[in-house]
Design an enzyme around this catalytic site. Sequence first.
Site, PDB file in Angstrom:
ATOM      1  N   ALA A   1       0.843  -1.185   0.000  1.00  0.00           N
ATOM      2  CA  ALA A   1       0.000   0.000   0.000  1.00  0.00           C
ATOM      3  C   ALA A   1       0.886   1.245   0.000  1.00  0.00           C
ATOM      4  O   ALA A   1       2.073   1.180   0.323  1.00  0.00           O
ATOM      5  CB  ALA A   1      -0.916   0.002   1.227  1.00  0.00           C
TER       6      ALA A   1
ATOM      7  N   GLY B   1      -0.493  -5.108   0.972  1.00  0.00           N
ATOM      8  CA  GLY B   1      -1.739  -5.032   0.213  1.00  0.00           C
ATOM      9  C   GLY B   1      -1.667  -5.710  -1.137  1.00  0.00           C
ATOM     10  O   GLY B   1      -2.690  -6.151  -1.676  1.00  0.00           O
TER      11      GLY B   1
ATOM     12  N   GLU C   1      -2.308  -9.283  -0.395  1.00  0.00           N
ATOM     13  CA  GLU C   1      -3.727  -9.374  -0.030  1.00  0.00           C
ATOM     14  C   GLU C   1      -4.618  -9.316  -1.268  1.00  0.00           C
ATOM     15  O   GLU C   1      -5.628 -10.018  -1.342  1.00  0.00           O
ATOM     16  CB  GLU C   1      -4.072  -8.265   0.959  1.00  0.00           C
ATOM     17  CG  GLU C   1      -3.460  -8.510   2.337  1.00  0.00           C
ATOM     18  CD  GLU C   1      -3.642  -7.356   3.297  1.00  0.00           C
ATOM     19  OE1 GLU C   1      -4.176  -7.571   4.386  1.00  0.00           O
ATOM     20  OE2 GLU C   1      -3.240  -6.218   2.943  1.00  0.00           O
TER      21      GLU C   1
ATOM     22  N   GLU D   1       3.669  -6.024   7.411  1.00  0.00           N
ATOM     23  CA  GLU D   1       3.045  -4.928   8.151  1.00  0.00           C
ATOM     24  C   GLU D   1       3.544  -4.772   9.590  1.00  0.00           C
ATOM     25  O   GLU D   1       3.653  -3.656  10.095  1.00  0.00           O
ATOM     26  CB  GLU D   1       1.518  -5.101   8.150  1.00  0.00           C
ATOM     27  CG  GLU D   1       0.852  -4.721   6.844  1.00  0.00           C
ATOM     28  CD  GLU D   1       0.788  -5.864   5.838  1.00  0.00           C
ATOM     29  OE1 GLU D   1       0.063  -5.763   4.853  1.00  0.00           O
ATOM     30  OE2 GLU D   1       1.503  -6.879   6.059  1.00  0.00           O
TER      31      GLU D   1
END
Length: 260
Positions: A66, A112, A115, A135
Site C-alpha cells: 500500500a 496489500g 492481499e 506490516e
Amino acid sequence: MDYENIYIEEENNIATITINRPKKLNALNKRTIEELHVAFKELEDDREIKVIIITGSGEKAFVAGADISEFAEFSVEQGRELAAKGQQTLFDLVDNLSTPVIAAVNGFALGGGLELAMACHFRVASTNAKMGLPEVSLGVIPGYGGTQRLPQLIGKGRAMELIMTAGMVNAEKALEYGLVNHVVSLEELLPFCLKIASRISNNSTVAIKYAIKAVNAGFKYDTDGYATEIDAFGTCFGTEDFKEGTTAFLEKRKADFPGS
C-alpha cells in the site's frame, strides 16, 4: 471513469487488468483502489468477459504494498475506516466476484499486494516473485484481509510465522505452501495465465458463478457451505446452460453455452 493508474486489455472474452504505477512499484493508493473497484464491477457486468487476469506493469512488482504516505498520520478511527472501506471496495469484491479472477504475480507482492493476490480466485507466479505481509515491521497488521486469507491458503502455523517475522517467500516456497498454483518464467507468465483463462472460458459462466459462491461459503463462519452447494446445484438445473451442456453431452458435441 478515466483510468490513471490501471489499463485494461480485452481479447477472446478475457480481460487483463494491469496496475500501472511503475515508479511506485505499483503500490495501492486510494485512487488505484477506486479504479480497480470500477474496473472489476464493469467487467463483471460485461457478458462478453468470461475471465479476468490482474497483473502489475514492469518486471519488478505485481503490487509492492500500500502507499504508506497516504495513511502514516491516521488516527485509530481513520485506520479502522481505511481497512473497512478497502475490504468492501476491492478485496471482498474480488473474492466474491462472479467472474473468475486470476492473479498473475510478477515480482514483489507485499502487504496489500499479496492481499489483493489472495483475494483473487487463484494465483500464478513468475520465478522472480517474492511474497509476504511485512506490516508488523511498521507497527501495524495486515488490514485488507491478510490475517484471514493467508491461513486459509497455507495453514495457521505457516501464516503466523510469515506474518510475525514480516518475512518473504520466493515463488518455489509459495508453490510448496499452496499460496500459488503454478510457477513459470516471467516471459511465460501472461501466456500461461491466458491459456488457463481460455480453458475456463469454454465452460458455463453460470455454473462457474455458482461454484465460486459455493466454495467461498465454506470459508464463512456464518454460512453452511454444504447447504449453499445443494441450493446452487439445484439452481443450475433451471438454467439454459444446464440444458445446453447436458444436451451437447448426449449429442456428443461441444457445448455452446448461452450464459444464462
